[in-house]
Structures are given as structure tokens and as C-alpha cells.
Motif scaffolding. Sequence first.
Motif, PDB file in Angstrom:
ATOM      1  N   ARG A  46      41.812  21.647  48.868  1.00  0.00           N
ATOM      2  CA  ARG A  46      41.247  22.461  49.641  1.00  0.00           C
ATOM      3  C   ARG A  46      40.765  23.875  48.735  1.00  0.00           C
ATOM      4  N   GLY A  47      41.785  24.459  48.174  1.00  0.00           N
ATOM      5  CA  GLY A  47      41.801  25.400  47.298  1.00  0.00           C
ATOM      6  C   GLY A  47      40.605  25.219  46.328  1.00  0.00           C
ATOM      7  N   LEU A  48      40.711  24.157  45.693  1.00  0.00           N
ATOM      8  CA  LEU A  48      39.737  23.885  44.554  1.00  0.00           C
ATOM      9  C   LEU A  48      38.219  24.140  44.985  1.00  0.00           C
ATOM     10  N   GLY A  49      38.026  23.360  46.213  1.00  0.00           N
ATOM     11  CA  GLY A  49      36.741  23.596  46.954  1.00  0.00           C
ATOM     12  C   GLY A  49      36.327  25.025  47.293  1.00  0.00           C
ATOM     13  N   GLN A  50      37.291  25.585  47.915  1.00  0.00           N
ATOM     14  CA  GLN A  50      37.123  26.955  48.184  1.00  0.00           C
ATOM     15  C   GLN A  50      36.876  28.086  46.930  1.00  0.00           C
ATOM     16  N   PHE A  51      37.538  27.552  45.807  1.00  0.00           N
ATOM     17  CA  PHE A  51      37.331  28.466  44.594  1.00  0.00           C
ATOM     18  C   PHE A  51      35.896  28.118  44.171  1.00  0.00           C
ATOM     19  N   GLN A  52      35.588  27.051  44.146  1.00  0.00           N
ATOM     20  CA  GLN A  52      34.212  26.914  43.681  1.00  0.00           C
ATOM     21  C   GLN A  52      33.083  27.601  44.442  1.00  0.00           C
ATOM     22  N   LYS A  53      33.223  27.607  45.914  1.00  0.00           N
ATOM     23  CA  LYS A  53      32.227  28.109  46.741  1.00  0.00           C
ATOM     24  C   LYS A  53      32.306  29.442  47.238  1.00  0.00           C
ATOM     25  N   GLU A  54      33.709  29.927  47.366  1.00  0.00           N
ATOM     26  CA  GLU A  54      33.896  31.521  47.709  1.00  0.00           C
ATOM     27  C   GLU A  54      34.426  32.210  46.802  1.00  0.00           C
ATOM     28  N   ILE A  55      35.620  31.834  46.097  1.00  0.00           N
ATOM     29  CA  ILE A  55      36.250  32.636  45.248  1.00  0.00           C
ATOM     30  C   ILE A  55      35.989  32.911  44.069  1.00  0.00           C
ATOM     31  N   ARG A  56      35.226  32.066  43.340  1.00  0.00           N
ATOM     32  CA  ARG A  56      34.790  32.287  41.926  1.00  0.00           C
ATOM     33  C   ARG A  56      33.672  33.359  42.177  1.00  0.00           C
ATOM     34  N   PRO A  57      32.651  33.195  43.217  1.00  0.00           N
ATOM     35  CA  PRO A  57      31.507  34.388  43.259  1.00  0.00           C
ATOM     36  C   PRO A  57      32.217  35.452  43.624  1.00  0.00           C
ATOM     37  N   LEU A  58      33.170  35.731  44.353  1.00  0.00           N
ATOM     38  CA  LEU A  58      33.757  36.996  44.939  1.00  0.00           C
ATOM     39  C   LEU A  58      34.322  37.675  43.681  1.00  0.00           C
ATOM     40  N   LEU A  59      35.159  36.929  42.977  1.00  0.00           N
ATOM     41  CA  LEU A  59      36.050  37.564  41.712  1.00  0.00           C
ATOM     42  C   LEU A  59      34.715  37.880  40.920  1.00  0.00           C
ATOM     43  N   THR A  60      33.872  36.996  40.566  1.00  0.00           N
ATOM     44  CA  THR A  60      32.730  37.737  39.438  1.00  0.00           C
ATOM     45  C   THR A  60      31.974  38.841  40.074  1.00  0.00           C
ATOM     46  N   THR A  61      31.870  38.979  41.286  1.00  0.00           N
ATOM     47  CA  THR A  61      30.866  40.071  41.754  1.00  0.00           C
ATOM     48  C   THR A  61      31.761  41.303  41.795  1.00  0.00           C
ATOM     49  N   HIS A  62      32.914  41.061  42.321  1.00  0.00           N
ATOM     50  CA  HIS A  62      33.868  42.384  42.689  1.00  0.00           C
ATOM     51  C   HIS A  62      34.865  42.935  41.427  1.00  0.00           C
ATOM     52  N   CYS A  63      35.375  41.722  40.809  1.00  0.00           N
ATOM     53  CA  CYS A  63      36.533  41.953  39.995  1.00  0.00           C
ATOM     54  C   CYS A  63      36.529  41.912  38.561  1.00  0.00           C
ATOM     55  N   LEU A  64      35.758  41.070  38.033  1.00  0.00           N
ATOM     56  CA  LEU A  64      35.749  40.565  36.541  1.00  0.00           C
ATOM     57  C   LEU A  64      35.227  41.734  35.550  1.00  0.00           C
ATOM     58  N   LYS A  65      34.365  42.736  36.228  1.00  0.00           N
ATOM     59  CA  LYS A  65      33.983  43.839  35.444  1.00  0.00           C
ATOM     60  C   LYS A  65      35.125  44.769  34.908  1.00  0.00           C
ATOM     61  N   CYS A  66      36.102  44.907  35.702  1.00  0.00           N
ATOM     62  CA  CYS A  66      37.194  45.513  35.255  1.00  0.00           C
ATOM     63  C   CYS A  66      38.593  44.876  34.926  1.00  0.00           C
ATOM     64  N   HIS A  67      38.589  43.656  35.396  1.00  0.00           N
ATOM     65  CA  HIS A  67      39.597  42.744  35.300  1.00  0.00           C
ATOM     66  C   HIS A  67      39.170  41.392  34.648  1.00  0.00           C
ATOM     67  N   GLY A  68      38.459  41.224  33.725  1.00  0.00           N
ATOM     68  CA  GLY A  68      37.956  40.215  32.972  1.00  0.00           C
ATOM     69  C   GLY A  68      38.331  40.154  31.373  1.00  0.00           C
ATOM     70  N   ASP A  69      37.681  39.040  30.994  1.00  0.00           N
ATOM     71  CA  ASP A  69      37.987  38.747  29.412  1.00  0.00           C
ATOM     72  C   ASP A  69      38.040  40.079  28.690  1.00  0.00           C
TER      73      ASP A  69
END
Length: 138
Positions: A46-69
Motif C-alpha cells: 500500500r505504501g509503495l503505491g501511495q508513494f508513487q501516486k501521492e507522496i513523491r509529488p508532495l515531497l517534490t512540490t513542497h519539500c525537496l527545494k530545501c531538503h533535497g540533494d
Amino acid sequence: MTAPQHPQRFFGHFAVFLGLLVGAQRLTGAEPPVPLPADHAERFTRGLGQFQKEIRPLLTTHCLKCHGDEKTQGEFSLATREDLLRGGADGPAVRLFDGPGSRLVKLVAHTEKPHMPSKGDPLPEASVRALSEWIHNG
């Protein structure tokens, strides 16, 4: 090499194996491994599917600019699962299988400071719930 006769069964076994490997890793060098719940395989899927559908876009949009590579404010990166589990300068951000108790959820829900994201509007309530559920799934 030929394709598996039953790809769903193959993927299911692979997901269980991968889930056991990554779920049993240590959160930090000092803490014991997190015990796996009996329904870990289902949660992991369930978590893997949710990551691909919801969480990855959420983190990319809101978090990775300040907490990314490239940029890691607070020494906290969300670029990989290992980084997420390691936490940052203020310690662990995630408690596996405990979404509501995870510091990351409290920060984005604005129940603990510093509120995240630090600039701009808070995350929608549905996004906070999705993040909490994803962490709860391990």
C-alpha cells in the motif's frame, strides 16, 4: 531469462522480501531495529503505491527545494529513504509505523515548530493525512 509465469506472485514475493530488508534496517546506529507488524507486506505494498501516486509529488512540490540533494536545511534530506530515516540535526523525523507520532508529520501539520514548509502556506490537511498514513505503512 524468461518472464515469470505469475508476475503478480513474483511481485508479491519481491515486495515482501524488499519490505523485510528495508523495514528491518536501523533508524540510527544507536537504536534497535523497528519490529515489523504482522501485516507488514500488505502495508509495504500500500505504501509503495501511495508513494508513487501521492507522496513523491508532495515531497517534490513542497519539500525537496530545501531538503533535497543539493540543499539540506537542518542537515535533513528527503532525497532517499535512508536520508529520511536518518533524520537531521534535530534527530529522527520519522517513527516507522507511527505516522501521527512522527516529527515530520507534526512539523507539516503545524503542531510542532519549526512549521514546515517554512515559507508559504501550510500543507492541505489531506496531504498531512496522506503523509501520516504513508509513514504508518512503514
